[in-house]
Design a protein around this motif. Structure first.
Motif, mmCIF file in Angstrom:
data_model
loop_
_atom_site.group_PDB
_atom_site.id
_atom_site.type_symbol
_atom_site.label_atom_id
_atom_site.label_comp_id
_atom_site.label_asym_id
_atom_site.label_seq_id
_atom_site.Cartn_x
_atom_site.Cartn_y
_atom_site.Cartn_z
ATOM 1 N N ARG A 194 0.831 -1.201 0.000
ATOM 2 C CA ARG A 194 0.000 0.000 0.000
ATOM 3 C C ARG A 194 0.867 1.254 0.000
ATOM 4 N NH1 ARG A 194 -3.022 -1.444 5.490
ATOM 5 N NH2 ARG A 194 -2.874 -3.454 4.418
ATOM 6 N N THR A 195 0.342 2.318 -0.625
ATOM 7 C CA THR A 195 1.044 3.603 -0.670
ATOM 8 C C THR A 195 0.042 4.721 -0.406
ATOM 9 O OG1 THR A 195 0.712 3.922 -3.059
ATOM 10 C CG2 THR A 195 2.672 2.714 -2.374
ATOM 11 N N MET A 196 0.518 5.803 0.227
ATOM 12 C CA MET A 196 -0.319 6.955 0.551
ATOM 13 C C MET A 196 0.376 8.234 0.106
ATOM 14 S SD MET A 196 -1.085 5.355 4.243
ATOM 15 C CE MET A 196 0.235 4.173 3.914
ATOM 16 N N TYR A 197 -0.436 9.218 -0.300
ATOM 17 C CA TYR A 197 0.111 10.475 -0.810
ATOM 18 C C TYR A 197 -0.800 11.618 -0.389
ATOM 19 C CZ TYR A 197 1.429 14.006 -4.340
ATOM 20 O OH TYR A 197 1.833 15.156 -4.987
ATOM 21 N N GLY A 198 -0.197 12.718 0.081
ATOM 22 C CA GLY A 198 -0.950 13.920 0.412
ATOM 23 C C GLY A 198 -0.173 15.151 -0.024
ATOM 24 N N GLU A 199 -0.876 16.173 -0.494
ATOM 25 C CA GLU A 199 -0.199 17.365 -1.016
ATOM 26 C C GLU A 199 -1.036 18.612 -0.769
ATOM 27 O OE1 GLU A 199 1.340 19.216 -5.334
ATOM 28 O OE2 GLU A 199 0.175 17.347 -5.256
ATOM 29 N N ALA A 200 -0.363 19.697 -0.417
ATOM 30 C CA ALA A 200 -0.967 21.020 -0.339
ATOM 31 C C ALA A 200 -0.114 21.935 -1.207
ATOM 32 C CB ALA A 200 -1.006 21.522 1.096
ATOM 33 N N ALA A 201 -0.731 22.592 -2.190
ATOM 34 C CA ALA A 201 0.016 23.427 -3.137
ATOM 35 C C ALA A 201 -0.640 24.791 -3.281
ATOM 36 C CB ALA A 201 0.111 22.738 -4.496
ATOM 37 N N LEU A 202 0.186 25.808 -3.464
ATOM 38 C CA LEU A 202 -0.298 27.175 -3.682
ATOM 39 C C LEU A 202 0.375 27.734 -4.932
ATOM 40 C CD1 LEU A 202 -1.950 29.594 -2.584
ATOM 41 C CD2 LEU A 202 0.142 30.346 -1.421
ATOM 42 N N PHE A 203 -0.437 28.189 -5.891
ATOM 43 C CA PHE A 203 0.068 28.782 -7.126
ATOM 44 C C PHE A 203 -0.317 30.255 -7.184
ATOM 45 C CE2 PHE A 203 -0.649 24.317 -8.115
ATOM 46 C CZ PHE A 203 0.490 23.953 -8.814
ATOM 47 N N TRP A 204 0.525 31.027 -7.906
ATOM 48 C CA TRP A 204 0.214 32.435 -8.142
ATOM 49 C C TRP A 204 0.605 32.808 -9.563
ATOM 50 C CZ3 TRP A 204 3.743 36.953 -8.175
ATOM 51 C CH2 TRP A 204 3.040 38.160 -8.340
ATOM 52 N N ASP A 205 -0.325 33.381 -10.299
ATOM 53 C CA ASP A 205 -0.056 33.821 -11.667
ATOM 54 C C ASP A 205 0.420 35.259 -11.645
ATOM 55 O OD1 ASP A 205 -0.871 31.393 -12.648
ATOM 56 O OD2 ASP A 205 -2.924 32.027 -13.034
ATOM 57 N N ALA A 206 1.715 35.452 -11.858
ATOM 58 C CA ALA A 206 2.293 36.791 -11.832
ATOM 59 C C ALA A 206 1.948 37.571 -13.090
ATOM 60 C CB ALA A 206 3.804 36.709 -11.666
ATOM 61 N N THR A 207 1.967 36.887 -14.236
ATOM 62 C CA THR A 207 1.609 37.488 -15.527
ATOM 63 C C THR A 207 0.908 36.385 -16.336
ATOM 64 O OG1 THR A 207 3.504 36.833 -16.896
ATOM 65 C CG2 THR A 207 3.830 38.707 -15.405
ATOM 66 N N PRO A 208 0.364 36.714 -17.498
ATOM 67 C CA PRO A 208 -0.256 35.674 -18.316
ATOM 68 C C PRO A 208 0.711 34.565 -18.713
ATOM 69 C CG PRO A 208 -1.001 37.813 -19.046
ATOM 70 C CD PRO A 208 0.107 38.061 -18.052
ATOM 71 N N ALA A 209 2.016 34.798 -18.616
ATOM 72 C CA ALA A 209 2.990 33.792 -19.028
ATOM 73 C C ALA A 209 3.795 33.216 -17.870
ATOM 74 C CB ALA A 209 3.956 34.387 -20.053
ATOM 75 N N VAL A 210 3.676 33.771 -16.679
ATOM 76 C CA VAL A 210 4.530 33.364 -15.555
ATOM 77 C C VAL A 210 3.678 32.883 -14.381
ATOM 78 C CG1 VAL A 210 6.261 34.089 -13.879
ATOM 79 C CG2 VAL A 210 6.359 34.947 -16.240
#
Length: 544
Positions: A489-505
């Motif tokens: 058995r395997t377990m996985y947990g994740e908390a992620a935060l993204f921020w769009d600085a510009t339309p390309a970044v």
């Protein structure tokens, strides 16, 4: 651009949707969307761009008149090939970008070329020496070995990608297009980290070329043919099993226990009741045999019901944010194995086994939005449940299961060797030499919250377990050397935060927790090892 050309281009883009899909394959698994890497980060970026391997297509948009005063609506077929640029739906303006597209020839016979890609830098720190950049199906090193007690730091750009789309004129009612995309996470002559689950697998190699001069590889290479009757895809792209990538989680990692696979295939699909409250999509696929010696291609089918009047915002992978309808899907796969008989020495015969899998998936906009730009206080839930046997490669799992060594009661030197013709983790032999497929079930759930100021918060959890691995790897017998290295058995947990600085970044930060349970040493009742790893990731993306 006249009405016929506009119609041709939009129709072609919708067809391209048939093929695709971040996984992110980031893994070192040959079949995963990247070694797993996805599996990592997949695909281009915000609003205007397509989503990671197999992102959802944009909402329908009105087309110019068809010559008789009537207007038509663009159809939304299967998932758009992960990172294919597309036009914007009405209202998508605040963060939209124009695809890098060039058109050649007269309006009624035009060809077009679209360039797309992503420059990605990953900054990774782990509390153990279990992984390369991707996590995927790799296990956490045991806590009683050195690699499970010390950490590792990696800086990498191997998930950067480059691709293009070719679109050609409609002829005879058929609209052709083609997609070619690659990244720098290909197989190289060696791995600088030859220790796997506490076992040294080879000599230490130079790290510099592995990270600074990686090998370019193909991720997608397929063509699509669209017509009024059915849409056809031929080439390598994501599989329809799990209806990839409509139901991919928003993540910075190549997630274990999530359906993620791509193969060379021949696919036929069709949408029914477009424009009605509920749309039904059906797809059939014949794919590269999981074992070429089985002689029979893998066969998959998928059914999806979606409700266009209830849309939600989602980011399949790490780089593209889109709008998708409330939907539910069921898909299945059947495959055959013909493994060389397990006797010392191997007899000239085969053992047969059948693998199968079923995946149930749901995309639920809890707080819906109108389009990919409507991202203020939106909430989306994605969930899946997969059950099957002989499908570890499709769900990015496997527990490090391998073929045992042949028995050597006569103490022959050199000892007899079993020549396997099937990848590890799918089937194995019991102590009597009978072939068995390895059972697995897996579940995942992901929440995505779209906050003001272009922030995205993603929470993910996945789990997988095999009920017959403990029976197939008992204490003693030919598999004695595998005790302590196979997990059920395997377990996985994740908390992620993204921020769009510009339309390309886009920038991102994530914390990831993984844990595995190794089979008890000495058999049932023996000591159990359940090591865990904590990973921190910083990510910078430039999407074009």
């Amino acid at each position: 651009m006249n009405g016929r050309l506009t119609k041709s281009l939009l129709t072609t883009v919708a067809l391209v949707a048939l093929a695709a899909g971040p996984a992110r394959a980031q893994s070192s698994q040959p079949n995963s969307d990247d070694t797993a890497a996805p599996p990592p980060a997949d695909a281009p970026a915000v609003t205007p761009y397509p989503a990671p391997p197999g992102a959802l297509p944009p909402p329908p948009e009105p087309l110019p008149g068809n010559g008789n005063g009537k207007r038509k609506v663009a159809t939304e077929e299967m998932p758009r090939p992960a990172e294919i640029p597309t036009t914007n739906a009405p209202g998508e303006t605040s963060f939209a970008r124009t695809p890098l597209k060039v058109t050649f020839g007269p309006p009624n016979n035009a060809w077009s070329f679209t360039l797309f890609g992503i420059v990605q830098a990953d900054y990774i720190a782990d509390t153990t020496r279990s992984y390369d950049e991707p996590i995927g199906a790799v296990l956490v090193a045991r806590s009683d070995v050195y690699e499970g007690t010390v950490g590792r730091t990696m800086f990498s750009m191997r998930s950067s990608r480059l691709g293009f789309v070719l679109e050609s004129p409609t002829m005879g009612g058929v609209t052709p297009s083609a997609v070619l995309q690659g990244d720098w996470a290909g197989n190289q002559p060696g791995n600088p980290y030859p220790v796997s689950n506490g076992t040294v697998t080879g000599p230490m190699l130079a790290e510099s070329p592995f990270h600074n001069s990686p090998t370019f590889r193909i991720r997608y290479a397929y063509m699509t043919l669209r017509n009024r009757i059915a849409d056809i895809v031929a080439g390598e792209t994501v599989d329809v099993f799990g209806w990839q990538s409509y139901y991919s989680l928003c993540s910075m990692s190549f997630i274990p226990n999530q359906v993620s696979s791509r193969n060379t295939q021949l696919r036929v699909s069709r949408s029914f009741f477009k424009g009605a409250p509920a749309t039904i999509d059906v797809a059939l696929e014949a794919a590269r045999p999981v074992q070429r010696d089985s002689q029979i291609p893998d066969a998959s089918g998928a059914l999806r019901v979606s409700f266009d009047g209830w849309k939600g915002i989602t980011t399949p992978g790490n780089a593209v944010t889109i709008a998708a309808p409330l939907s539910f899907s069921v898909s299945g796969i059947v495959r055959q194995f013909k493994a060389n008989a397990f006797t010392p020495p191997p007899a000239q015969s085969s053992n047969y086994a059948t693998g199968w899998g079923v995946s149930f998936d749901a995309f639920v906009p809890i707080i819906p939005g109108k389009n990919a730009d409507d991202r203020r206080n939106r909430l989306t839930l994605i969930g899946s449940y997969v059950l099957g046997t002989g499908i570890a490669d499709l769900i990015v799992s496997g527990g490090n299961a391998r073929f045992p060594t042949l028995p050597n009661p006569a103490q022959a030197s050199p000892p007899p060797t079993y020549v396997q013709d099937t990848d590890n983790g799918l089937v194995t032999f019991d102590t009597k030499g009978v072939l068995h497929t390895i059972d697995w079930w897996a579940a995942k759930a992901g929440l995505q919250y779209y906050a003001p100021a272009r922030f995205i918060l993603s929470l993910n959890a996945t789990y997988s377990q095999s009920k017959n691995i403990p029976k197939l790897y008992p204490a003693g017998g030919t598999e004695i050397e595998l005790l302590g290295s196979v997990a059920d058995r395997t377990m996985y947990g994740e908390a992620a935060l993204f921020w769009d600085a510009t339309p390309a970044v886009r920038f991102g930060l994530a914390g990831i927790f993984t844990k595995v349970r190794y089979l008890p040493q000495g058999g049932p009742g023996g000591p159990v090892n359940e090591p865990h790893n904590i990973r921190g990731i910083g990510e910078a993306l430039y999407i074009f």
